[in-house]
Enzyme design. Sequence first.
Site, PDB file in Angstrom:
ATOM      1  N   ASP A 336     -34.708  -8.722  56.474  1.00 20.73           N
ATOM      2  CA  ASP A 336     -34.531  -8.382  55.003  1.00 20.73           C
ATOM      3  C   ASP A 336     -35.148  -9.501  54.140  1.00 20.73           C
ATOM      4  OD1 ASP A 336     -32.635 -10.143  55.952  1.00 20.73           O
ATOM      5  OD2 ASP A 336     -31.290  -9.989  54.263  1.00 20.73           O
ATOM      6  N   GLU A 337     -35.431  -9.244  52.941  1.00 23.36           N
ATOM      7  CA  GLU A 337     -35.769  -9.970  51.786  1.00 23.36           C
ATOM      8  C   GLU A 337     -36.930 -11.181  52.353  1.00 23.36           C
ATOM      9  OE1 GLU A 337     -31.843 -10.395  49.019  1.00 23.36           O
ATOM     10  OE2 GLU A 337     -31.689 -11.309  50.926  1.00 23.36           O
ATOM     11  N   VAL A 338     -38.034 -10.729  52.732  1.00 20.57           N
ATOM     12  CA  VAL A 338     -39.112 -11.428  53.066  1.00 20.57           C
ATOM     13  C   VAL A 338     -40.125 -11.541  51.992  1.00 20.57           C
ATOM     14  CG1 VAL A 338     -40.804 -12.069  54.982  1.00 20.57           C
ATOM     15  CG2 VAL A 338     -38.681 -11.037  55.545  1.00 20.57           C
TER      16      VAL A 338
END
Length: 520
Positions: A336-338
């Site tokens: 997630d959230e890269v």
Amino acid sequence: MTEHRPPHPRIPAALISLGLALIGCPGPRQPGPVSPTRVTHTVVPAPVSIRANQGEPFRLDSMTSIVTTNVAEVARTGQMLAALLRPATGFPIPVITDTTRPGAIALRLNTSATGEAYELSVTRDSIRISGTASGIFRGVQTLRQLMPPSIESDMRVNGPWVVPAVTIVDQPRFAWRGSMLDVARHFFTVDEVKQFIDLLALYKLNVLHLHLADDQGWRIEIKSRPRLAELGGVTQVGGGPGGFYTQAEYADIVRYAQERYIAIVPEIDMPGHTNAALVAHPELSCSRVPPALYTRTEVGWSAFCPNKEETYALIDDVIRELAALTPGRYIHIGGDEVEVLTHEDYIKFVERVQDIVVRHGKEVVGWEEIGKARLRPTTLAQLWKSDSAVLALRSGAKLIMSPAPKAYLDMKYTPTTELGLTWAAIIEVSDVYNWDPATYQAGVTESNIVGVEGPIWSETLRNITAVQYLAVPRLPALAEVGWTPQSARAWDDFRVRIAAHAPRWNYLGVNYYRSPQVPW
Ligand code: ACM
């Protein structure tokens, strides 16, 4: 170990109509000696079917025994039930295999049952729980909830210890019913994790997803890479001392969960959320510059370098050791959230790590962003923000439903709740209860879903008492979303049943939120 298979075939219409009887809808009359009388009860999650039997209730007394088969798993569940019943009642409650003994609570394997299905039948003379080994354990939780809350006391209290004469036929709607505990932002001791497992077990949840690594901490010993935990585990949000689980401690957690038919799903979040790992191994960042330990809470800025073989060598070591510690099928790779890698590099990374996990004999779970990559049909994507989850369906992968506005149990209950965050939503108990995973997301149907999970991120939660405050009563509400057929669920019914659990939580020492929505 709990196996996560696709949900059971649809529950027969007759059982669903009995479930409806619980909430006052007329159902067809059932054949046989018992009549489908409406039964008032406080069991959470609500069983598929509960009917009143003719005659007197069962009374526990000093002669009551637990009769199990010789199968070790069933005998162990019998011992656990005895350990639950003895302190409050003061009765000896022997666990025996003499099936002729009267006054018995009998636990029996039913070899034709599947999944976590069980039947529980109470008459004046006996209590019988039959099912799969996991089903028997779930049935024991139902029996526990049919008894007065004071059965949870660890000191002797007065009865009477009466169990109403009912027949329950029950099985879960979804095969995956979980919660996630973030042990990275704040660290939780083995004993605290076990307390959380106890709560999951009471509500028939079967997955505990442990978020073991993030920017603020690496929480699991990796013997081939000792720096990860030794350097990456030393702190936590706010600058406290942090910590990590040795492999022996972790194995103890896994075993404790396994005895309760709960699978531990370990998560190493990557390629982002990796600052703690990069503190230990700065050579895995593209810049090679050693980062500082991080104790704040912004996200999206750290990453493993996806173009270095050293990165995949370390991941291979980590996954190999985690797989050896994991009797369950799944390892969670985050994803997630890269925000600091290109789309192409992100996809390449996810596909390589997916292959590493499979090479070590496990299947992948990842946050929904992994849907952008080519997934295997056996991979699970965890929906949380709803904008990339349907991409995962292209390959036949299935979804775990954790939509943040419904299932993120670290959100505040009201704008003034002391603990928790607000970025996804303000979530009262009814918000967690009032949604159907099968219709929540356009393009997603029941057949695309393995189940539900309520993540508890711990930025604001420094101990398990704080976790309980956000989890209870919302986690029991989510447990009912995952277990009970949609047609047998109703908020007005749930809020009355869950109110009756407060004395039980008081005996158990479980902290909870006294929601104004619940008639305590
Ligand atoms: C997430 O909440 N970042 C999965």
